[in-house]
Design an enzyme around this catalytic site. Sequence first.
Site, short mmCIF file in Angstrom:
data_model
loop_
_atom_site.label_atom_id
_atom_site.label_comp_id
_atom_site.label_asym_id
_atom_site.label_seq_id
_atom_site.Cartn_x
_atom_site.Cartn_y
_atom_site.Cartn_z
CB SER A 38 -6.06 -3.48 -2.36
OG SER A 38 -5.01 -3.67 -3.14
CG ASP A 340 0.47 -3.44 2.82
OD1 ASP A 340 0.97 -3.27 1.80
OD2 ASP A 340 -0.67 -3.73 2.94
CG HIS A 343 -1.81 -2.16 -0.28
ND1 HIS A 343 -2.08 -3.22 0.60
CD2 HIS A 343 -2.35 -2.40 -1.48
CE1 HIS A 343 -2.62 -4.26 -0.18
NE2 HIS A 343 -3.10 -3.89 -1.32
#
Length: 383
Positions: A38, A340, A343
């Site tokens: 990610s 978040d 990240h």
Amino acid sequence: MGSVRIAVFVISVSSWFAPLLLLTTACPYNSIFSFGDSLADTGNLYLISPSDHCLSPPYGQTFFHHPSGRCSDGRLIVDFIAEWLGIPLLKPYLAMKKSGGLEDWNAERGVNFAVAGATALDSSFFEERGIPIPYNYSLSVQLNWFKEFLHAFCNSSNDCHEVVANSLFLMGEIGGNDFNYPLFQRRSIVEFKTYVPHVINAIASAANELIDLGARTLMVPGNLPLGCSAIYLTMYETMDKNQYDQDGCLKWLNEFAKDYNQKLQTEINRLQELHPYANIIYADYYNAALSLYNHPTNFGFTGLKICCGMGGLYNYNESVNCGNPGAIACDDPSQCIGWDGVHLTEAAYRLIAQGLINGPYSRPQFNTLCFLNVSSAHFRSLI
Ligand SMILES: *[C@@H]1O[C@H](CO)[C@@H](O)[C@H](O)[C@H]1NC(C)=O
Ligand SMILES: *[C@@H]1O[C@H](CO)[C@@H](O)[C@H](O)[C@H]1NC(C)=O
Ligand SMILES: *[C@@H]1O[C@H](CO)[C@@H](O)[C@H](O)[C@H]1NC(C)=O
């Protein structure tokens, strides 16, 4: 040549916060091929699992103004590297595959194979250890996609080998999730420390294979300072003050990440000796990010509290994740390092990318590799 190298070093160290105007003309890379999780996915997971939490608002609010499949409020490190090299933002491979052909995809400028949630090791490794993994998009799966891509690309392009040789291969970040999944399950550090050699092996063999396929410049990032992540600060919160460092991060987790990075660098040095005609660059995500946590106010950041979440010391609550009802994004994401809980924000990724490309956080320094390939006349005109 030697004096040119020194001059470049002086310029870049003194001004790595400055905009990267010089690079676009001086770097020899025409394309980027990206692998990872990610931290680098620009939309592959979006095509696999559109209900995943990174894929709803407020993800993407700062730059794209809608969710783009990126796990942040805006651009990622790979996007900033692409921008600064004058390369269009990378398209996700699965979008290209779905469309059934390479036409109109600018494939010669690069492709992104990274998938949010991906591990370096195959999912069977974790299944054998009783750790459920949501999907099997490991490094070997991504490498198979690259071979599939290369096959089609070389069929349609006469200079595909030249494209590969002049590309920057971004090998991650990958491997972080191999430790995140056991950490989410509160597995003991004694257990997941035993995964380290396996993870490093997986990354090294992928790098070897890419070099065999013609790659000549590879950038291999290490892990971030996990102990500064709001998710772990919340999960592993303790009354014991000795477990926190001066930035308020969990020492044991940062020590783990540092130790992993050290071993990864040892392996990279070994690979570099094995392939002297290739450039294998270590990208020090750990210290680039740590420099932000060390002096947050220097960069306009507030500290460890994340932007998008719900309450608590770090604005992180695992039952109210960013993107879900109840979670709210802060007014100005550029004041936060964390987005978040796992990240980082676009603002943090931009600074990390600057530190890699123009600053001290890549070894050998990325900039020197760029300038070595331009004529000294061109170089003098830049001064
Ligand atoms: C995951 O993908 C790899 C590479 O394609 C494959 O070898 C492996 O069997 C797959 N594992 C599972 C559990 O599907
Ligand atoms: C290679 O190109 C030919 C002619 O354009 C096409 O018919 C064939 O399907 C292609 N093969 C692959 C593997 O893409
Ligand atoms: C997390 O959110 C849930 C649901 O709103 C709430 O019940 C719980 O108390 C919160 N936890 C913390 C530590 O704030």
